[in-house]
Design an enzyme around this catalytic site. Structure first.
Site, PDB file in Angstrom:
ATOM      1  N   SER A 241       3.875   0.897  -2.884  1.00  0.00           N
ATOM      2  CA  SER A 241       4.054   0.328  -1.605  1.00  0.00           C
ATOM      3  C   SER A 241       3.080  -0.310  -0.883  1.00  0.00           C
ATOM      4  CB  SER A 241       4.485   2.026  -0.680  1.00  0.00           C
ATOM      5  OG  SER A 241       4.164   1.707   0.764  1.00  0.00           O
TER       6      SER A 241
ATOM      7  N   TYR B 139       1.466  10.087   2.689  1.00  0.00           N
ATOM      8  CA  TYR B 139       2.295   9.215   1.886  1.00  0.00           C
ATOM      9  C   TYR B 139       1.619   8.169   1.062  1.00  0.00           C
ATOM     10  CZ  TYR B 139       5.760   5.675   0.773  1.00  0.00           C
ATOM     11  OH  TYR B 139       6.339   4.791   0.001  1.00  0.00           O
TER      12      TYR B 139
ATOM     13  N   LYS C 186       0.320   7.067  -2.958  1.00  0.00           N
ATOM     14  CA  LYS C 186       0.721   5.748  -3.785  1.00  0.00           C
ATOM     15  C   LYS C 186      -0.601   5.366  -4.117  1.00  0.00           C
ATOM     16  CE  LYS C 186       5.162   5.688  -3.197  1.00  0.00           C
ATOM     17  NZ  LYS C 186       6.139   6.008  -4.273  1.00  0.00           N
TER      18      LYS C 186
END
Length: 339
Positions: free
Chosen positions: A126, A151, A155
């Site tokens: 991402s 989040y 990643k």
């Protein structure tokens, strides 16, 4: 026929990638725990391609279950790993869920890749790994900064795990850092189908247009942008799915220059939240009621990609417009409400 495992393959991006793989002649095995996807997606995939992929319900946080799966599927040629919790706001509220789900699942996959000599993996990364960027558009050489959400941090850590694993083994990996996928397959057989209140902009727009939501919320109008709303790079999910197929072919043909490679996958153009709303209204002729509320924790101001590397090295380029993406998303929304 090459056999590819797609984790989270009944999810939004996963299902579109399964379609793209099957249309290219790959044999696909899908695993999904169905926490944010429906088994009915298999029907949509079969309606488009004429073939239902092999499917197994699997919880990737269950180490023994993952090991059992790989003992039964030792002939895999590669893995595309989508399965993850993915909402920025939710990750701020429930960080341990994100660290457990997003880290353990990758570790268990990689342990089995090494044990069973599965040589290739594509990781669903991402643009959040860049944090608040210093320069726009963002290149792959931009520094990976402290994440603005758990989040985003998962990643970053996942990419570090992949880089270290590739350095210590024969594994080849590509991490696709994608921006904001929107839209649906032109058939309206598959699309984005969030569980509960949508965390992403476009399904919230289409649900508001369909009357399911009373109004659309715009998180902040005081950002340093032309209209005060956040700017993102919105890419049609079908273009994004195509990038996974091209990256997989690079791995299978052993064309990688390094054991671990990263590519930005976006359009190279930034659009504000308000611009997306206006584009939807223009495309569909529907006026959207919306209201500005407070900024959402974890959001960065502006992010859009420099896609030169993907264009030149992978030979991939986004082809579909914002209007095409929004029209397909609205067609999908209408289709699921009329079932």
């Amino acid at each position: 026929m090459k056999k590819i495992l797609v984790t989270g393959g009944l999810g939004y991006i996963g299902s579109h990638t399964v379609v793209a793989l099957q249309e290219r002649g790959f044999k696909v095995v899908v695993v999904d725990n169905l926490s944010n996807a429906s088994i009915d997606v298999l029907v949509g995939i079969e309606a488009i391609t004429g073939t239902a992929p092999e499917f197994e319900r699997l919880e990737l946080r269950d180490k023994s279950a993952v090991a059992d799966f790989f003992r039964e599927h030792q002939d895999l040629d590669g893995i595309i790993h989508f399965a993850a919790s993915k909402a920025v706001g939710e990750s701020v509220e429930n960080p341990l869920l994100y660290y457990e789900n997003n880290l353990h699942s990758l570790v268990y996959l990689l342990q089995n890749c090494i044990e069973h000599q599965i040589p290739n993996i594509i990781f669903s990364s991402s643009c959040t790994v860049y944090g608040e960027p210093d320069q726009l558009p963002i290149t792959e050489q931009a520094p990976v900064k402290q994440a603005t959400s758990p989040y985003g941090n998962t990643k970053q850590i996942n990419e570090e795990i992949l880089r270290d694993t590739c350095a210590a083994s024969k594994l080849q990996a590509i991490s696709l850092r994608y921006f904001n996928p929107i839209g649906a397959h032109k058939s309206a057989q598959i699309g984005e189908l969030p569980v509960g209140v949508p965390q992403n902009l476009v399904p919230f727009i289409t649900q508001t247009a369909a009357g399911i939501r009373e109004k659309l919320w715009v998180f902040g109008n005081d950002y340093p942008t032309a209209d005060g709303s956040c700017i993102r790079d919105y890419i049609h999910v079908v273009d994004l799915a195509e990038a996974h197929v091209v990256a997989l072919q690079r791995l299978l043909q052993q064309q990688s220059e390094e054991a671990f490679e990263v590519f930005n996958v976006g359009t190279g153009k930034g659009s504000s939240v308000v611009e997306v709303i206006q584009a939807f209204e223009k495309t569909t002729g529907i006026t959207l009621p919306y209201e500005v509320t407070d900024r959402r924790q974890g959001d960065v101001v502006s992010v859009y990609a420099d896609t030169t590397k993907a264009n030149n090295v992978l030979g991939w380029k986004a082809k579909k417009s914002m209007e095409e993406a929004l029209a397909s998303a609205w067609k999908w929304e209408q289709q699921i409400r009329n079932q």
